[in-house]
Design a protein around this motif. Structure first.
Motif, PDB file in Angstrom:
ATOM      1  N   LEU A 276      41.794  33.183  36.961  1.00  0.00           N
ATOM      2  CA  LEU A 276      40.767  33.084  37.813  1.00  0.00           C
ATOM      3  C   LEU A 276      39.749  34.150  37.237  1.00  0.00           C
ATOM      4  O   LEU A 276      39.804  35.284  37.123  1.00  0.00           O
ATOM      5  N   ILE A 277      38.372  33.640  37.032  1.00  0.00           N
ATOM      6  CA  ILE A 277      37.225  34.489  36.525  1.00  0.00           C
ATOM      7  C   ILE A 277      36.065  34.461  37.598  1.00  0.00           C
ATOM      8  O   ILE A 277      35.628  33.245  37.878  1.00  0.00           O
ATOM      9  N   CYS A 278      35.801  35.393  38.186  1.00  0.00           N
ATOM     10  CA  CYS A 278      34.927  35.385  39.196  1.00  0.00           C
ATOM     11  C   CYS A 278      33.272  35.586  38.667  1.00  0.00           C
ATOM     12  O   CYS A 278      33.007  36.190  38.002  1.00  0.00           O
ATOM     13  N   ILE A 279      32.730  34.643  38.871  1.00  0.00           N
ATOM     14  CA  ILE A 279      31.294  34.471  38.325  1.00  0.00           C
ATOM     15  C   ILE A 279      30.194  34.468  39.125  1.00  0.00           C
ATOM     16  O   ILE A 279      29.085  34.790  38.720  1.00  0.00           O
ATOM     17  N   GLU A 280      30.513  34.499  40.315  1.00  0.00           N
ATOM     18  CA  GLU A 280      29.469  34.803  41.493  1.00  0.00           C
ATOM     19  C   GLU A 280      30.001  35.078  42.912  1.00  0.00           C
ATOM     20  O   GLU A 280      31.183  34.491  43.157  1.00  0.00           O
ATOM     21  N   GLY A 281      29.453  36.218  43.311  1.00  0.00           N
ATOM     22  CA  GLY A 281      30.260  36.570  44.778  1.00  0.00           C
ATOM     23  C   GLY A 281      31.378  37.315  44.321  1.00  0.00           C
ATOM     24  O   GLY A 281      31.805  37.959  43.615  1.00  0.00           O
ATOM     25  N   ASP A 282      32.118  37.634  45.540  1.00  0.00           N
ATOM     26  CA  ASP A 282      33.312  38.253  45.731  1.00  0.00           C
ATOM     27  C   ASP A 282      34.380  37.556  46.587  1.00  0.00           C
ATOM     28  O   ASP A 282      33.884  36.806  47.562  1.00  0.00           O
ATOM     29  N   VAL A 283      35.715  37.380  46.122  1.00  0.00           N
ATOM     30  CA  VAL A 283      36.540  36.510  46.837  1.00  0.00           C
ATOM     31  C   VAL A 283      37.760  37.282  47.366  1.00  0.00           C
ATOM     32  O   VAL A 283      38.103  38.373  46.717  1.00  0.00           O
ATOM     33  N   ASP A 284      38.416  36.915  48.458  1.00  0.00           N
ATOM     34  CA  ASP A 284      39.638  37.524  48.856  1.00  0.00           C
ATOM     35  C   ASP A 284      40.993  36.590  48.465  1.00  0.00           C
ATOM     36  O   ASP A 284      40.742  35.261  48.672  1.00  0.00           O
ATOM     37  N   ILE A 285      41.849  37.094  47.625  1.00  0.00           N
ATOM     38  CA  ILE A 285      42.851  36.184  47.191  1.00  0.00           C
ATOM     39  C   ILE A 285      44.094  36.418  47.897  1.00  0.00           C
ATOM     40  O   ILE A 285      44.733  37.680  47.951  1.00  0.00           O
ATOM     41  N   LEU A 286      44.635  35.506  48.776  1.00  0.00           N
ATOM     42  CA  LEU A 286      45.504  35.825  49.720  1.00  0.00           C
ATOM     43  C   LEU A 286      47.009  35.083  49.215  1.00  0.00           C
ATOM     44  O   LEU A 286      47.052  34.090  49.033  1.00  0.00           O
ATOM     45  N   TYR A 287      47.963  35.795  49.133  1.00  0.00           N
ATOM     46  CA  TYR A 287      49.367  35.309  48.656  1.00  0.00           C
ATOM     47  C   TYR A 287      50.375  36.127  49.077  1.00  0.00           C
ATOM     48  O   TYR A 287      50.384  37.261  49.372  1.00  0.00           O
ATOM     49  N   GLN A 288      51.575  35.369  49.885  1.00  0.00           N
ATOM     50  CA  GLN A 288      52.708  35.745  50.215  1.00  0.00           C
ATOM     51  C   GLN A 288      52.373  37.032  51.160  1.00  0.00           C
ATOM     52  O   GLN A 288      52.868  38.107  51.085  1.00  0.00           O
ATOM     53  N   ASN A 289      51.363  36.885  52.154  1.00  0.00           N
ATOM     54  CA  ASN A 289      51.044  37.937  53.251  1.00  0.00           C
ATOM     55  C   ASN A 289      50.524  39.052  52.529  1.00  0.00           C
ATOM     56  O   ASN A 289      50.328  40.262  53.142  1.00  0.00           O
ATOM     57  N   LEU A 311      45.487  31.430  48.824  1.00  0.00           N
ATOM     58  CA  LEU A 311      44.352  31.127  49.576  1.00  0.00           C
ATOM     59  C   LEU A 311      43.082  31.883  49.049  1.00  0.00           C
ATOM     60  O   LEU A 311      43.237  33.222  49.066  1.00  0.00           O
ATOM     61  N   ILE A 312      41.990  31.251  48.521  1.00  0.00           N
ATOM     62  CA  ILE A 312      40.958  32.040  48.459  1.00  0.00           C
ATOM     63  C   ILE A 312      39.997  31.939  49.228  1.00  0.00           C
ATOM     64  O   ILE A 312      39.558  30.822  49.674  1.00  0.00           O
ATOM     65  N   SER A 313      39.407  33.040  49.783  1.00  0.00           N
ATOM     66  CA  SER A 313      38.586  32.824  50.916  1.00  0.00           C
ATOM     67  C   SER A 313      37.030  33.718  50.520  1.00  0.00           C
ATOM     68  O   SER A 313      37.102  34.833  49.916  1.00  0.00           O
ATOM     69  N   ALA A 314      36.215  33.213  50.691  1.00  0.00           N
ATOM     70  CA  ALA A 314      34.537  33.734  50.595  1.00  0.00           C
ATOM     71  C   ALA A 314      33.711  32.905  51.369  1.00  0.00           C
ATOM     72  O   ALA A 314      33.712  31.873  51.537  1.00  0.00           O
ATOM     73  N   THR A 315      32.635  33.376  51.639  1.00  0.00           N
ATOM     74  CA  THR A 315      31.447  32.616  52.016  1.00  0.00           C
ATOM     75  C   THR A 315      30.501  31.952  51.252  1.00  0.00           C
ATOM     76  O   THR A 315      29.928  30.908  51.466  1.00  0.00           O
ATOM     77  N   ASN A 316      30.300  32.525  49.780  1.00  0.00           N
ATOM     78  CA  ASN A 316      29.544  31.971  48.913  1.00  0.00           C
ATOM     79  C   ASN A 316      30.104  32.595  47.468  1.00  0.00           C
ATOM     80  O   ASN A 316      29.507  33.652  47.037  1.00  0.00           O
ATOM     81  N   ALA A 317      30.791  31.874  46.880  1.00  0.00           N
ATOM     82  CA  ALA A 317      31.329  32.322  45.513  1.00  0.00           C
ATOM     83  C   ALA A 317      31.692  31.299  44.749  1.00  0.00           C
ATOM     84  O   ALA A 317      31.894  30.035  45.066  1.00  0.00           O
ATOM     85  N   LYS A 318      31.831  31.620  43.462  1.00  0.00           N
ATOM     86  CA  LYS A 318      32.199  30.701  42.393  1.00  0.00           C
ATOM     87  C   LYS A 318      33.223  31.381  41.498  1.00  0.00           C
ATOM     88  O   LYS A 318      33.012  32.362  41.082  1.00  0.00           O
TER      89      LYS A 318
END
Length: 324
Positions: A276-289, A311-318
């Motif tokens: 996974l390469i984050c190209i816009e915004g910031d994300v939270d990656i949720l795995y195994q608690n 589970l990837i969570s963000a309000t505005n990201a790519k």
């Protein structure tokens, strides 16, 4: 044996005659040297092996992890196809001035000449100054004879196809296609694991570090070039879904994740690791608690082993999702 988990690696920074400072000022990379043109995010190129930057596996190289975990790291299909050779190289590139005009050999030629993979690659434009350009292919039909004549005459620039670009533009650059990144362009590059480049033309410039012009590879390039013309080199894609197809080839598959909330990804031991390469915004990656944050300009590798969902969570990201 430690349990595998989503892995970040220490970037490897490379001086380039054409490099700028956007990797530091825009992507927040941590280095002090000037003219850093490339940040190698995930690499097993000899002498440039990525090292895990955090967690219980900190300090391990990718090759060490492959040796210890095999299919649990790579995925069964990847291990069967490539053995223990990691097939991808992930980079960010910042061109303050144009790169040389270049071409890469395909698998057959690279194996014969260099005992290497060929170099098929793709570019995602992360930033572009006004009127910035890429060079991709030719603007007229050439063959080996007319190409060599143009090189000898010194007017090969006139035969090159130039494309103005904006952030978000994407291009697949197969082995054999002449290309160059122009001044003011910053890209994420996904490619086969190879560092074989044939330099065709370098604008007659001198490297301040060495005081010399850089080597050209005129003879090697002739047999590597695909002279066919294409009407449109840009990849057409949609952002209408959360997970959108971007570039799918036999060498790698890339999707663009348009995240406006939560998106679930499955990683399968049978298939392949995912990058996974984050190209816009910031994300939270949720795995195994557990949770890992991924910021713009960061890359993370999800080992295949756990047959798990993240589970990837963000309000505005790519995010660029890459796998085999």
């Amino acid at each position: 044996m430690n349990t595998l988990y989503p892995l970040k690696f220490q970037p490897l920074f490379h001086y380039r005659i054409w490099g700028g400072d956007k990797l530091r000022t825009v992507l927040n990379k941590d280095y002090s040297e000037n003219n850093i043109g490339e940040s190698w995010e995930i690499s097993t190129v000899p002498g440039n092996e990525s090292v895990v930057s955090k967690g219980s596996l900190k300090g391990n190289t990718i090759n060490e992890l492959i040796k210890e975990y095999g299919a649990d790291f790579l995925g069964e299909n990847v291990l069967e196809r490539f053995g223990t050779d990691f097939p991808l190289l992930i980079k960010f590139i910042d061109a303050k001035t144009p790169l040389s005009i270049q071409v890469h050999p395909d698998d057959v030629l690279a194996k014969k000449r260099h005992n290497s993979f060929g170099k098929n690659e793709m570019w995602y434009v992360m930033g572009a100054d006004k009127d910035a350009e890429l060079i991709i292919g030719f603007n007229k039909l050439l063959d080996k004879k007319s190409y060599k004549a143009s090189i000898e005459k010194g007017d090969i620039e006139e035969a090159l196809n130039k494309v103005k670009v904006l952030e978000g533009d994407t291009f697949f650059i197969p082995a054999g296609r002449v290309h160059a990144i122009g001044a003011g362009v910053m890209i994420a590059e996904i490619q086969q694991t190879s560092d074989v480049t044939y330099r065709i033309f370098d604008f007659n410039r001198v490297d301040e570090k060495t005081g010399a012009t850089r080597e050209l590879h005129t003879e090697q390039s002739v047999d590597a070039i695909d002279f066919n013309l294409i009407d449109n080199y840009k990849t057409v894609y949609s952002l209408s879904e959360a997970n959108n197809k971007l570039v799918h080839t036999r060498y790698f598959k890339t999707n663009i994740l348009n995240i406006q909330g939560n998106i679930s990804l499955t990683v399968s031991k049978k298939e392949s690791f995912k990058i996974l390469i984050c190209i816009e915004g910031d994300v939270d990656i949720l795995y195994q608690n557990k949770m890992e944050m991924l910021n713009r300009g960061e890359t993370i590798l999800l080992p295949a082993s756990l047959d798990y969902k993240v589970l990837i969570s963000a309000t505005n990201a790519k995010i660029l999702e890459v796998y085999i």
